[in-house]
Write a protein that holds these residues in place. Structure first.
Motif, PDB file in Angstrom:
ATOM      1  N   GLU A  58       0.831  -1.204   0.000  1.00  0.00           N
ATOM      2  CA  GLU A  58       0.000   0.000   0.000  1.00  0.00           C
ATOM      3  C   GLU A  58       0.868   1.257   0.000  1.00  0.00           C
ATOM      4  O   GLU A  58       0.431   2.306  -0.491  1.00  0.00           O
ATOM      5  N   ASP A  59       2.066   1.179   0.557  1.00  0.00           N
ATOM      6  CA  ASP A  59       2.971   2.337   0.541  1.00  0.00           C
ATOM      7  C   ASP A  59       3.271   2.763  -0.893  1.00  0.00           C
ATOM      8  O   ASP A  59       3.346   3.958  -1.195  1.00  0.00           O
ATOM      9  N   CYS A  60       3.462   1.789  -1.770  1.00  0.00           N
ATOM     10  CA  CYS A  60       3.727   2.090  -3.180  1.00  0.00           C
ATOM     11  C   CYS A  60       2.509   2.751  -3.822  1.00  0.00           C
ATOM     12  O   CYS A  60       2.634   3.753  -4.527  1.00  0.00           O
ATOM     13  N   TYR A  61       1.326   2.190  -3.579  1.00  0.00           N
ATOM     14  CA  TYR A  61       0.108   2.767  -4.148  1.00  0.00           C
ATOM     15  C   TYR A  61      -0.125   4.188  -3.623  1.00  0.00           C
ATOM     16  O   TYR A  61      -0.525   5.085  -4.370  1.00  0.00           O
ATOM     17  N   THR A  62       0.122   4.392  -2.335  1.00  0.00           N
ATOM     18  CA  THR A  62      -0.060   5.723  -1.743  1.00  0.00           C
ATOM     19  C   THR A  62       0.889   6.731  -2.370  1.00  0.00           C
ATOM     20  O   THR A  62       0.506   7.877  -2.667  1.00  0.00           O
ATOM     21  N   TYR A  63       2.149   6.307  -2.566  1.00  0.00           N
ATOM     22  CA  TYR A  63       3.147   7.176  -3.193  1.00  0.00           C
ATOM     23  C   TYR A  63       2.700   7.588  -4.597  1.00  0.00           C
ATOM     24  O   TYR A  63       2.710   8.773  -4.954  1.00  0.00           O
ATOM     25  N   LEU A  64       2.278   6.611  -5.407  1.00  0.00           N
ATOM     26  CA  LEU A  64       1.859   6.915  -6.779  1.00  0.00           C
ATOM     27  C   LEU A  64       0.562   7.723  -6.801  1.00  0.00           C
ATOM     28  O   LEU A  64       0.378   8.577  -7.670  1.00  0.00           O
ATOM     29  N   ASP A  65      -0.329   7.467  -5.852  1.00  0.00           N
ATOM     30  CA  ASP A  65      -1.562   8.245  -5.774  1.00  0.00           C
ATOM     31  C   ASP A  65      -1.253   9.719  -5.541  1.00  0.00           C
ATOM     32  O   ASP A  65      -1.884  10.602  -6.134  1.00  0.00           O
ATOM     33  N   SER A  69      -2.126  12.578  -8.169  1.00  0.00           N
ATOM     34  CA  SER A  69      -3.035  13.613  -7.661  1.00  0.00           C
ATOM     35  C   SER A  69      -2.454  15.005  -7.874  1.00  0.00           C
ATOM     36  O   SER A  69      -3.177  15.943  -8.238  1.00  0.00           O
ATOM     37  N   GLU A  70      -1.148  15.141  -7.661  1.00  0.00           N
ATOM     38  CA  GLU A  70      -0.512  16.438  -7.873  1.00  0.00           C
ATOM     39  C   GLU A  70      -0.546  16.828  -9.346  1.00  0.00           C
ATOM     40  O   GLU A  70      -0.734  18.001  -9.685  1.00  0.00           O
ATOM     41  N   ALA A  71      -0.359  15.855 -10.219  1.00  0.00           N
ATOM     42  CA  ALA A  71      -0.453  16.135 -11.660  1.00  0.00           C
ATOM     43  C   ALA A  71      -1.871  16.583 -12.013  1.00  0.00           C
ATOM     44  O   ALA A  71      -2.066  17.521 -12.808  1.00  0.00           O
ATOM     45  N   LYS A  72      -2.856  15.934 -11.423  1.00  0.00           N
ATOM     46  CA  LYS A  72      -4.252  16.288 -11.698  1.00  0.00           C
ATOM     47  C   LYS A  72      -4.559  17.692 -11.217  1.00  0.00           C
ATOM     48  O   LYS A  72      -5.267  18.466 -11.889  1.00  0.00           O
ATOM     49  N   GLU A  73      -4.031  18.073 -10.059  1.00  0.00           N
ATOM     50  CA  GLU A  73      -4.240  19.417  -9.535  1.00  0.00           C
ATOM     51  C   GLU A  73      -3.646  20.474 -10.450  1.00  0.00           C
ATOM     52  O   GLU A  73      -4.104  21.616 -10.490  1.00  0.00           O
ATOM     53  N   GLU A  74      -2.621  20.085 -11.194  1.00  0.00           N
ATOM     54  CA  GLU A  74      -1.978  21.005 -12.152  1.00  0.00           C
ATOM     55  C   GLU A  74      -2.646  20.956 -13.520  1.00  0.00           C
ATOM     56  O   GLU A  74      -2.158  21.562 -14.472  1.00  0.00           O
ATOM     57  N   GLY A  75      -3.741  20.216 -13.606  1.00  0.00           N
ATOM     58  CA  GLY A  75      -4.465  20.122 -14.873  1.00  0.00           C
ATOM     59  C   GLY A  75      -3.849  19.163 -15.863  1.00  0.00           C
ATOM     60  O   GLY A  75      -4.121  19.240 -17.067  1.00  0.00           O
ATOM     61  N   ARG A  76      -3.029  18.231 -15.383  1.00  0.00           N
ATOM     62  CA  ARG A  76      -2.368  17.272 -16.259  1.00  0.00           C
ATOM     63  C   ARG A  76      -2.932  15.873 -16.014  1.00  0.00           C
ATOM     64  O   ARG A  76      -3.260  15.517 -14.888  1.00  0.00           O
ATOM     65  N   ALA A  77      -3.029  15.086 -17.074  1.00  0.00           N
ATOM     66  CA  ALA A  77      -3.492  13.700 -16.953  1.00  0.00           C
ATOM     67  C   ALA A  77      -2.641  12.798 -17.831  1.00  0.00           C
ATOM     68  O   ALA A  77      -3.126  12.163 -18.772  1.00  0.00           O
ATOM     69  N   PRO A  78      -1.342  12.734 -17.562  1.00  0.00           N
ATOM     70  CA  PRO A  78      -0.450  11.938 -18.418  1.00  0.00           C
ATOM     71  C   PRO A  78      -0.684  10.445 -18.250  1.00  0.00           C
ATOM     72  O   PRO A  78      -1.077   9.971 -17.182  1.00  0.00           O
ATOM     73  N   VAL A  79      -0.442   9.705 -19.327  1.00  0.00           N
ATOM     74  CA  VAL A  79      -0.522   8.252 -19.308  1.00  0.00           C
ATOM     75  C   VAL A  79       0.893   7.692 -19.439  1.00  0.00           C
ATOM     76  O   VAL A  79       1.648   8.110 -20.325  1.00  0.00           O
ATOM     77  N   VAL A  80       1.238   6.759 -18.566  1.00  0.00           N
ATOM     78  CA  VAL A  80       2.571   6.155 -18.582  1.00  0.00           C
ATOM     79  C   VAL A  80       2.458   4.723 -19.096  1.00  0.00           C
ATOM     80  O   VAL A  80       1.632   3.942 -18.613  1.00  0.00           O
ATOM     81  N   GLU A  81       3.270   4.400 -20.071  1.00  0.00           N
ATOM     82  CA  GLU A  81       3.306   3.040 -20.605  1.00  0.00           C
ATOM     83  C   GLU A  81       4.549   2.332 -20.089  1.00  0.00           C
ATOM     84  O   GLU A  81       5.661   2.864 -20.168  1.00  0.00           O
ATOM     85  N   ILE A  82       4.341   1.153 -19.540  1.00  0.00           N
ATOM     86  CA  ILE A  82       5.451   0.305 -19.080  1.00  0.00           C
ATOM     87  C   ILE A  82       5.617  -0.821 -20.099  1.00  0.00           C
ATOM     88  O   ILE A  82       4.727  -1.655 -20.262  1.00  0.00           O
ATOM     89  N   ILE A  83       6.736  -0.814 -20.816  1.00  0.00           N
ATOM     90  CA  ILE A  83       6.955  -1.754 -21.916  1.00  0.00           C
ATOM     91  C   ILE A  83       7.933  -2.843 -21.500  1.00  0.00           C
ATOM     92  O   ILE A  83       9.054  -2.555 -21.058  1.00  0.00           O
ATOM     93  N   PHE A  84       7.496  -4.103 -21.617  1.00  0.00           N
ATOM     94  CA  PHE A  84       8.381  -5.253 -21.459  1.00  0.00           C
ATOM     95  C   PHE A  84       8.770  -5.739 -22.852  1.00  0.00           C
ATOM     96  O   PHE A  84       7.937  -5.773 -23.761  1.00  0.00           O
TER      97      PHE A  84
END
Length: 523
Positions: A58-65, A69-84
């Motif tokens: 949950e610490d990891c999820y909280t960190y990413l949340d 959330s900070e990006a959303k407050e700045e009006g940003r909604a970026p999508v991150v792709e993790i490629i294997f």
């Protein structure tokens, strides 16, 4: 006359012994069953298998949340792709790669609109990731500070973090998500994928990261690179800097680190370059900071030490026959080693130090530490801080009440107030600048920064946050695989436990024997 069966003393004592043995075995089995049931019910266990899978915390999820959330407050909604760079069916055959893949899937499941996990078969389709086979080298050059594009190899075990919206990508090797004792690939020690992947996602949505420069013209040796990894995870782009040759600090640099120098800074009238003046000018900009790591084995460095004295800390020496010897702090009562020189620091929980260390309670370890003290002219504020003009030096960690300073092979002073880690804040136009010092080079080595039980990495990340770096991965710890050693007990505690566990059974048996003997004598 023959005694009745139950009045026969031997039979009676034998029966009692049998009954007691049965009762003890029954109680042992019952307690074991109850504890096992509770352990399964409340997950009182850790997966320590060599190839076991660790669940994302949950610490990891909280960190990413927080990051999203900070990006959303700045009006940003970026999508991150993790490629294997391999198919899932192939990765399943490789435990380490499968572990990383499962972590990525769990993050995607928690953040389905922000994270997308993709698998490519680069062997049959090598062009699928070819556009990511470049990266930016941030090494300062005479022509400019933006760096240059360099080619990097991509393998089936590579992982790529991409944010197309910002034109960002970074290629990671599989080994970067794991920890190895002595940096030896065959000595797999722990899983660091949770922290490294979370930090990589944060980098992708905040590509304009500040630069951290590690000076490399004073004999510094970054022999295990763990401090480099920590700085990258904390949010910095990292490069090396020959401060004398380059003659300045890049404009986008907000942190300069000197680790374990063996030669001094240049600061004399005969040179056209004064490194101390360059640092002083750099520290006039709010948000900029400088950190120095050295230890008992460091040679005398007059210019470094004169610079640090201006920022509030002097180094303690013992003088004998005209020679100066650094203090070496020893405290057997709080040491992890038999020689007493690998000690827990005593944290200062008041004033600015209390604010910086709030919520951090794991021990910070200082091995082969020298001793610092407040510089002349810095007046105590009564809360672990000392002030001179616009500069306030705060003692973060000191030696304990039983600490002793050794020099030239003998105990020379008490070291209970010896400063082991400090942070000085200077008020400048528009904010503050900072200078930190750690009196142990080993503080920032693999052994203590990678540890799952020591607090060195969290303490350093907390210092970075105090200086203005947001969202460092405090609390995202390396998860160790199977271990056979106990690393949290001091030598004093180990001695106490050894004596207790050795003597207690002997005392118990002797006591019972005396009682039985006395009763038989009276019978």
């Amino acid at each position: 006359m023959k005694k009745p069966f139950l009045r026969n003393r031997k039979i009676r004592y034998g029966s009692i012994t049998v009954v007691l043995t049965v009762l003890i075995l029954a109680v042992t089995v019952l307690v074991n069953a109850v504890v096992s049931s509770l352990a399964n019910r409340f997950s009182w266990y850790s997966d320590m298998n060599k190839i076991g899978l660790f669940e994302t915390t949950e610490d990891c999820y909280t960190y990413l949340d927080t990051v999203f959330s900070e990006a959303k407050e700045e009006g940003r909604a970026p999508v991150v792709e993790i490629i294997f760079c391999d198919l899932a069916v192939n990765m399943e055959e490789e435990p380490t790669q499968w572990q990383l893949y499962q972590t990525a899937l769990s993050i995607q499941e928690r953040f389905p609109t922000q994270i997308r996990v993709t698998c490519y078969d680069i062997l049959s389709n090598p062009t699928s990731v070819r556009k990511y086979a470049t990266m930016t080298d941030y090494q300062p050059t005479d022509e400019g500070e933006s760096g240059k594009e360099i080619q990097i190899p991509i393998y089936t075990t590579s992982l790529i973090v991409v944010c197309e919206e910002y034109g960002y990508h970074e290629v990671y090797s599989l080994a970067e998500f794991f920890s190895f004792k002595g940096n030896q690939a065959e000595n797999l020690w722990g899983y660091n994928g949770e922290r490294k992947l979370a930090a990589g996602i944060r980098h992708a949505i905040t590509p304009d990261r500040p630069l951290a420069c590690l000076t490399n013209n004073h004999g510094e040796v970054y022999y295990d690179f763990e401090i480099v990894n920590l700085l990258e995870d904390a949010g910095y782009r990292v490069t090396y800097l020959d401060l004398y040759k380059y003659g300045k600090i890049p404009e986008d640099c907000s942190l300069v680190v000197t680790y374990n120098p063996t030669s001094d800074m240049v600061n004399d009238a005969q040179s056209t370059v004064s490194e101390t003046q360059i640092l002083e000018g750099y520290l006039q900009k709010p948000g900029n900071s400088y950190w120095l790591f050295l230890g008992n084995a460091s040679p005398l460095l007059p210019n470094f030490e004169s610079f640090m004295a201006e920022w509030g800390v002097d180094f303690s020496y013992h003088t004998s026959n005209g020679n100066s010897y650094r203090y070496m702090v020893q405290d057997p009562s709080k040491s992890l080693t038999s020689d007493g020189y690998t000690i827990y620091g005593e944290s200062t929980r008041s004033g600015k130090s209390g604010e910086l260390l709030d919520g951090l309670y794991q021990h910070a370890i200082f091995k082969n530490a020298t001793a610092m003290k407040p510089a002349d002219g810095y007046l105590s504020q009564g809360n672990g801080s000392y002030q001179k003009g616009t500069r306030t030096m705060t003692s973060l960690y000191t030696g304990g009440k039983n600490a002793t300073a050794w020099a030239n092979g003998k105990a020379v002073a008490d070291a209970d107030n010896a400063i082991l880690m400090s942070l000085t804040e200077q008020t400048v136009a528009g904010g503050s600048a900072y200078v930190g010092c750690v009196a142990s080079a080993e503080f920032a080595t693999e052994t203590y920064l990678q540890s799952a039980v020591y607090g060195n990495s969290d303490v350093f990340c907390a210092a970075m946050e105090y200086q203005g770096m947001e969202n460092t991965p405090i609390g995202l710890r390396i998860k160790p695989y199977e271990q056979t050693e106990i690393s949290t007990l001091t030598t004093r505690n180990m001695l106490i436990w050894t004596l207790t566990l050795t003597l207690l059974p002997a005392v118990a048996v002797t006591t019972v024997a005396i009682i039985v003997f006395a009763k038989r004598r009276r019978a």
